[in-house]
Design an enzyme around this catalytic site. Structure first.
Site, PDB file in Angstrom:
ATOM      1  N   HIS A 238      -1.402   0.391   7.023  1.00 21.57           N
ATOM      2  CA  HIS A 238      -2.050   0.771   5.761  1.00 21.57           C
ATOM      3  C   HIS A 238      -1.841   2.245   5.451  1.00 21.57           C
ATOM      4  CE1 HIS A 238      -4.597   0.188   2.333  1.00 21.57           C
ATOM      5  NE2 HIS A 238      -5.412   1.160   2.707  1.00 21.57           N
TER       6      HIS A 238
ATOM      7  N   CYS B 181       0.815  -1.217   0.000  1.00 19.52           N
ATOM      8  CA  CYS B 181       0.000   0.000   0.000  1.00 19.52           C
ATOM      9  C   CYS B 181       0.850   1.268   0.000  1.00 19.52           C
ATOM     10  CB  CYS B 181      -0.964   0.003   1.184  1.00 19.52           C
ATOM     11  SG  CYS B 181      -0.175  -0.287   2.778  1.00 19.52           S
TER      12      CYS B 181
ATOM     13  N   ASP C 189      -7.609   5.144  -2.138  1.00 17.79           N
ATOM     14  CA  ASP C 189      -7.305   3.978  -1.291  1.00 17.79           C
ATOM     15  C   ASP C 189      -7.195   2.736  -2.176  1.00 17.79           C
ATOM     16  OD1 ASP C 189      -7.212   1.916   0.593  1.00 17.79           O
ATOM     17  OD2 ASP C 189      -8.606   2.928   1.951  1.00 17.79           O
TER      18      ASP C 189
END
EC number: 3.4.19.12
Length: 282
Positions: A126, A20, A141
């Site tokens: 994250h 991520c 995202d």
């Protein structure tokens, strides 16, 4: 007025393994500018510099390296999670500055976030980016199938909600890249990036919401907001499962970085021992 970039297209990366941070940096830049190996190299460089500082401190202060030295990297984990320092260094290549939203210099953004161009959000392991592209705000995202459009009013409410939930938020400032060659870079850099028109992104988000809504239609006892949170939690569990099957090359690269730390620790220990023996002889 902001100039249209990348022909009005949006660049989005869907979650791959535990990358991520890579997805976050690339969506800030709106193009596949960095790979996981690029960030691993940045992390290794930071580790080397930190070890050098400790080495110099041990030599000057007469300390044993074992008193404060740790072989564990603080910039990358074996799972592929990177520190904020790695993201900062990567974006500095493009003359972009990353500052915490809660610092005094960021007060204007606290009052009116619409004045900014990009935010980086982090909680636990994250990372994701909220970015203004061609005058419109989107949530990039990587757990989402496509960028999610945010109205200017909802942007402020969304950031407040994230802060209330414990997320760390950073502002990205500077002159962002305006163009990324879509025909070559997107195909050569990675397999998880995609270029989407705003209309395609909206359609994908609506279709995803429709599928999630239909799968939950048999159990409507919970409120819609609770159902959305449940879907998001399920996605994170799935991502965690996929992260266990991470690319072997990435693990090897990160392991090599951590191996450098082990070697540096041995060097520090040798210097500390030698220095003690010298002192005893005196």
């Amino acid at each position: 007025m902001e100039r249209t970039s990348n022909g009005g297209m949006l660049y989005h990366e869907v979650q791959e393994s535990n990358l991520c941070a890579v997805h976050c940096v690339n969506t800030v830049l709106q193009g596949p500018f960095f790979s996981e190996f690029d960030l691993a190299a940045v992390a290794a460089d930071l580790d080397r510099k930190e070890r050098q500082v400790m080495l110099e401190g041990a030599a000057v202060g007469g300390f044993s390296s074992g008193d404060f030295y740790s072989e564990v990297s603080h910039n990358v984990s074996l799972g592929g999670d990177f520190s904020i320092q790695v993201l900062q260094k990567a974006l500095e290549v493009w003359d972009l500055q990353v500052i915490p939203l809660n610092c005094p210099d960021a007060e204007p953004a606290q009052i009116d976030p619409e004045l900014e161009s990009a935010f980086i959000c982090h909680l636990h392991d994250h990372w994701f980016c909220i970015r203004k592209v061609n005058g419109e705000w989107y949530n990039f995202d990587s757990l989402l199938a496509a960028p999610q459009h945010l109205s200017k009013f909802y942007l402020s409410a969304f950031l407040d909600s994230l802060k209330g939930s414990g997320w760390s938020i950073f502002i990205v400032k500077g002159n962002f890249p305006q163009e990324c060659p879509m025909s070559s870079s997107s195909e050569a850099s990675n397999s998880f990036g995609q270029w989407l028109s705003p209309e395609d992104a909206e359609r994908i988000i609506k279709n995803t919401s429709s599928v999630q809504g239909s799968s939950a239609s048999s159990n409507r006892s919970n409120a819609n907001v609770d159902q959305q949170r449940q879907n998001q939690a399920l996605s994170r569990e799935e991502v965690q499962a996929f992260s266990e099957m991470e690319d072997d090359d990435l693990k090897a690269t990160i392991a090599a970085s951590l191996l450098d730390a082990s070697a540096a620790g041995a060097n520090l220990g040798a210097i500390g021992t030698s220095q003690k023996e010298t002192e005893e002889k005196k």
